[in-house]
Design a protein around this motif. Structure first.
Motif, short mmCIF file in Angstrom:
data_model
loop_
_atom_site.label_atom_id
_atom_site.label_comp_id
_atom_site.label_asym_id
_atom_site.label_seq_id
_atom_site.Cartn_x
_atom_site.Cartn_y
_atom_site.Cartn_z
N SER A 471 7.50 -41.05 35.40
CA SER A 471 8.41 -42.12 34.63
C SER A 471 9.58 -41.51 34.15
O SER A 471 10.09 -41.96 33.13
N THR A 473 13.53 -41.34 34.36
CA THR A 473 14.64 -42.49 34.66
C THR A 473 15.62 -41.81 35.80
O THR A 473 15.88 -40.76 35.81
N ASN A 475 19.22 -41.03 36.26
CA ASN A 475 20.59 -40.85 35.49
C ASN A 475 21.80 -40.52 36.40
O ASN A 475 21.66 -39.86 37.20
N ASN A 546 17.25 -37.31 38.17
CA ASN A 546 16.32 -37.66 37.20
C ASN A 546 16.37 -37.29 35.92
O ASN A 546 17.46 -36.34 35.88
N SER A 547 16.01 -37.92 34.72
CA SER A 547 16.28 -37.38 33.49
C SER A 547 16.02 -36.11 33.19
O SER A 547 16.63 -35.27 32.34
N VAL A 567 22.05 -44.68 32.85
CA VAL A 567 20.91 -44.72 32.70
C VAL A 567 20.36 -45.81 33.61
O VAL A 567 20.46 -46.93 33.13
N ALA A 569 17.05 -47.27 36.41
CA ALA A 569 15.48 -47.57 36.15
C ALA A 569 14.61 -46.35 36.38
O ALA A 569 15.16 -45.15 36.66
N ASP A 570 13.40 -46.27 36.33
CA ASP A 570 12.50 -44.95 36.36
C ASP A 570 12.70 -44.80 37.97
O ASP A 570 12.90 -45.65 38.88
N ASP A 571 12.16 -43.55 38.30
CA ASP A 571 12.25 -43.08 39.55
C ASP A 571 11.32 -43.69 40.52
O ASP A 571 11.67 -43.73 41.75
#
Length: 601
Positions: A471, A473, A475, A546-547, A567, A569-571
Motif C-alpha cells: 500500500s 503511494t 509519488n 513509490n513512497s 502524491v 494513488a497506491d501502487d
C-alpha cells in the motif's frame, strides 16, 4: 507499508567468505559424537548421572510472510542437488503441508521446540494481508510455534500493530473481521535489540526460556540493526535498533546468570550461500560451497556461550558451521522462505552442565513437499479467511500472454510495475518523465497458469496484491539530471556497494551497468539516456517512485531530496489501472523484455 528489499542485506561490517570443514553433505554436524558411554545408566561412575544427555529437537523456519496457501510460480519451488551433480525443482510450501511435516517430524521426539527467525508477517498475500495478518498469527498458533524473533517486516505497520499481533484485540480502524475477538499470538515475539526511544527498553521480551522437565534452553531474538533502512520511517517511529552482536552477548550473559547455559539466537539477518540448492554442502571445500554476507561476521563475534543460530532475511537456504570467537564451529541455519523448507536440528543437552554438547549438534533442511496429506485444521482456516477475501480477491484486473517473472537483475515484473507507475504519474502530471521501482518491493511475479477458477492468463486482484502488498503511494518528485545520475550510482555504492539494489526502470530509461568495475563506476554515466537522449545534469526531471523510495529508503538518500512532491494513488491501484487499460481477454499483455539495462559481466 514499506516495499523493502528482501534478499539484499547491507551493513557496515566487512564480510568474509567462510568455508568451514567437517560436515556431511545436506546435513551439518559439529565434529565428533558424544562418547558411547555417555548415556550409560549401568554400573560405575555413570550411576550418578542416569540419562545425562538428552537430545532436544529444534524445528525452525523463517520468512513465512503470510504465505498460507502454496506460493505460486518460482516462489513455490526449491532447487534440490542430485547425486550426479544435476539439480531438479520441487514444488513446496503452504501451511496445510507445513503443519503436516512439522507434526510428523515431532513424532517420537518428547523434547521438541519450534522456533522462527522473523518476518512471519508482512508483505503477505491477500488472504492474510487483507486482514492485517491475523490469519497468519492464527496459523502459527495452530503450528505450535514456541517462539520467534521479530523481523523488519513485523514493523511494516509500526510497533503498536506489532503489539496487537502479540497481545490480541481488534484492529483500531478495520475493527473485528469475525464474530470472535482476535486473541493474538500464543507464542512470544522477541525483540531484544528494538528499544523504545523514551524508555530505552525493549518493546517486547528480549528472550524466552523453553523448559521441559529439567531441560531448559534460552532463546534470544533480534532483527537486523539496519531495519530503519528497509522499513518506512513511520513504521519505526520512536524506536531504536541496536547492534545484533552486542545485544545477543548482553542477554546471553543475563541468561547465564539465571542458570540458563543452553542458548539459541534467533537472528533476522542472514547470508548468501554459494549454491541455490537447499541441500548443498555448505562446509565442503571448493566451488559451490561456503557462505558470505552479514551473518558470517555476526556469527564470528557472538559469544561462544550461544550454541546455535537460526537466521533469516535473505530468503536463502543453508546449514553451515561458522567458528565462534573461540574458534569452535557453531551451527548456523536458514530455511529459505514462504514455508518451503523447515530445519531439523538436534541439540544434545548435558544435564550435568546444563549446556549443549556442541560437538554433537547436527542439522538439516527438509522440503515442505505437497505430496503429504493436508492438515485439516489449516484447510479449514484457509477456507474461512479465503471466503472472506474472495469477493475482493477474485476480481479480474488484467490479462497476460505468459508468465511475468520477478527474478533477475532486471525483471519483467519490475519493468511492468515501473511502466504502470510512469503511466499513473503522467495521468497526475503530464510532465512526468520516468519511473523507478525498488526490486525488494516486487514480491512475486504473475503466472499465466490459473491458480483458481479464473482461467489461464487472467490476473486477479489477489495476484496483484501478492506482487505489491505494501500500500505504498505513487509519488512524483523533481530532480536535477545530476541527482538522477547520482540515484542510479547509489544502486551500487554507499550502503548498497556490497549488495547492489538495482532499480527497475520504466521503458524509456536505458543505461549500461558494468559489473567488472567497482562502486559507483559500475553505472556508466555516458550511457544513461532518457527517450534516447543523454541525461542533462542541469535539467529538471519529474520522477515517479513509490513512497518508500521517495523517503530515501533502501539507501537511496538522493531520492529523499526531491522537490515539488505530488502524491498519487497506491501502487497496486496504479498496476491495476495499467493492466486494465493495456490488456483484455482477446489481447493480453505481453510481458516486457528486460533489456533496459545493459549488463556487462
Amino acid at each position: 507499508m514499506p516495499a523493502t528489499s528482501q534478499p539484499n542485506p547491507h551493513r557496515r561490517r566487512a564480510y568474509r567468505l567462510l568455508t568451514a570443514a567437517a560436515a556431511l553433505a545436506t546435513v551439518g554436524a559439529l565434529g565428533a559424537a558424544i562418547p558411547a558411554d555417555a548415556h550409560d545408566t549401568g554400573r560405575g561412575q555413570h550411576d550418578r548421572w542416569p540419562n545425562r544427555y538428552q537430545d532436544v529437537q529444534l524445528l525452525s523456519f523463517n520468512d513465512l510472510h503470510g504465505n498460507l496457501e502454496p506460493p505460486a510460480g518460482s516462489s513455490g519451488r526449491v532447487t534440490e542437488l542430485q547425486a550426479d551433480g544435476t539439480t531438479k525443482t520441487i514444488d513446496a510450501g503452504g501451511v496445510e503441508y507445513l503443519a503436516t511435516h512439522l507434526r510428523e517430524a515431532r513424532k517420537g521426539n518428547a523434547y521438541s521446540v519450534t522456533a522462527a527467525g522473523g518476518d512471519m508477517v508482512g508483505a503477505s498475500p491477500l488472504i492474510s494481508g487483507l486482514f492485517h495478518d491475523e490469519p497468519t498469527i492464527e496459523a502459527l498458533n495452530k503450528l505450535d510455534l514456541d517462539v520467534t524473533s521479530v523481523g523488519n517486516h513485523e514493523f511494516d505497520e509500526g510497533a503498536k500493530e506489532l503489539a496487537r499481533l502479540q497481545n490480541g484485540g481488534c484492529h483500531p480502524t478495520a475493527g473485528c473481521y469475525t464474530d470472535k475477538k482476535f486473541k493474538g499470538a500464543d507464542f512470544p515475539y522477541l525483540a531484544a535489540n528494538v528499544l523504545d526511544e523514551k524508555t530505552n527498553k525493549p518493546i517486547l521480551k528480549p528472550y524466552y526460556v523453553w523448559k521441559k522437565k529439567d531441560v531448559k534452553i534460552g532463546f534470544i531474538g533480534v532483527t537486523l540493526e539496519d531495519t530503519p533502512g528497509v522499513v518506512s520511517a513511520e513504521g519505526v517511529k520512536g524506536l531504536k535498533f541496536k547492534d545484533e552482536v552486542e545485544t545477543i552477548n548482553k542477554y546471553a550473559k543475563e541468561l547465564q546468570k539465571q542458570g540458563v547455559k543452553s542458548i539459541v539466537a534467533l537472528i533476522h539477518e542472514g547470508g548468501l550461500p554459494a549454491s541455490g540448492a537447499y541441500n548443498y554442502d555448505c562446509d565442503a571445500s571448493g566451488a559451490g560451497s561456503g557462505i558470505s554476507g552479514p551473518i558470517v561476521d555476526i556469527a564470528k563475534n557472538i559469544s561462544p556461550s550461544v550454541d546455535a543460530l537460526v537466521t533469516g532475511h535473505t530468503h536463502a537456504a543453508y546449514v553451515c558451521t561458522i567458528p565462534d570467537p573461540a574458534g569452535n564451529p557453531r551451527m548456523v541455519t536458514s530455511a529459505a522462505s514462504f514455508g518451503r523448507l523447515y530445519t531439523d536440528t538436534t541439540l544434545t543437552y548435558d544435564r550435568r552442565t546444563g549446556d549443549i554438547a556442541r560437538t554433537s549438534v547436527k542439522s538439516a533442511n527438509h522440503v515442505v513437499t505437497r505430496t503429504v496429506p493436508k492438515a485439516a485444521d489449516m484447510t479449514s482456516l484457509i477456507s474461512k479467511w479465503g471466503t472472506l477475501a474472495a469477493p475482493i480477491g477474485n476480481r479480474a484486473i488484467g490479462y497476460i500472454s505468459a508468465d511475468v517473472p520477478s527474478t533477475g537483475t532486471e525483471s519483467p515484473m519490475g519493468d511492468l510495475i515501473a511502466d504502470a507507475q510512469l503511466a499513473h504519474g503522467k495521468a497526475l502530471d503530464a510532465d512526468t518523465d520516468l519511473a523507478l521501482m525498488n526490486p525488494g518491493g516486487v514480491r512475486a511475479g504473475l503466472t499465466y497458469a490459473t491458480t483458481g477458477a479464473e482461467g489461464n492468463g487472467v490476473v486477479t486482484y489477489a495476484e496483484g496484491f501478492t506482487v505489491q502488498p505494501f500500500s505504498n503511494t505513487v509519488n512524483l518528485q523533481n530532480f536535477t539530471g545530476a541527482q538522477l545520475i547520482q540515484v542510479l550510482k547509489e544502486q551500487v555504492s554507499g550502503t548498497n556497494a556490497s549488495a547492489p539494489k538495482i532499480l527497475q526502470p520504466s521503458a524509456n530509461l536505458a543505461y549500461t551497468l558494468d559489473l567488472t568495475k567497482t562502486g559507483a563506476d559500475r553505472v556508466v554515466t555516458d550511457s544513461i539516456k532518457l527517450n534516447g537522449v543523454a541525461i542533462d545534469p542541469a535539467a529538471t526531471y519529474r520522477v515517479a517512485t513509490n513512497s518508500f523510495l521517495a523517503g530515501g529508503g533502501d539507501g537511496f538518500t538522493t531520492l529523499g531530496q526531491g522537490t515539488n512532491d505530488l502524491v498519487g494513488a497506491d501502487d497496486l491501484t496504479a498496476l491495476e489501472q495499467y493492466l486494465t487499460a493495456n490488456s483484455s481477454a482477446s489481447s493480453p499483455l505481453v510481458p516486457p523484455t528486460p533489456n533496459r539495462i545493459t549488463i556487462v559481466q
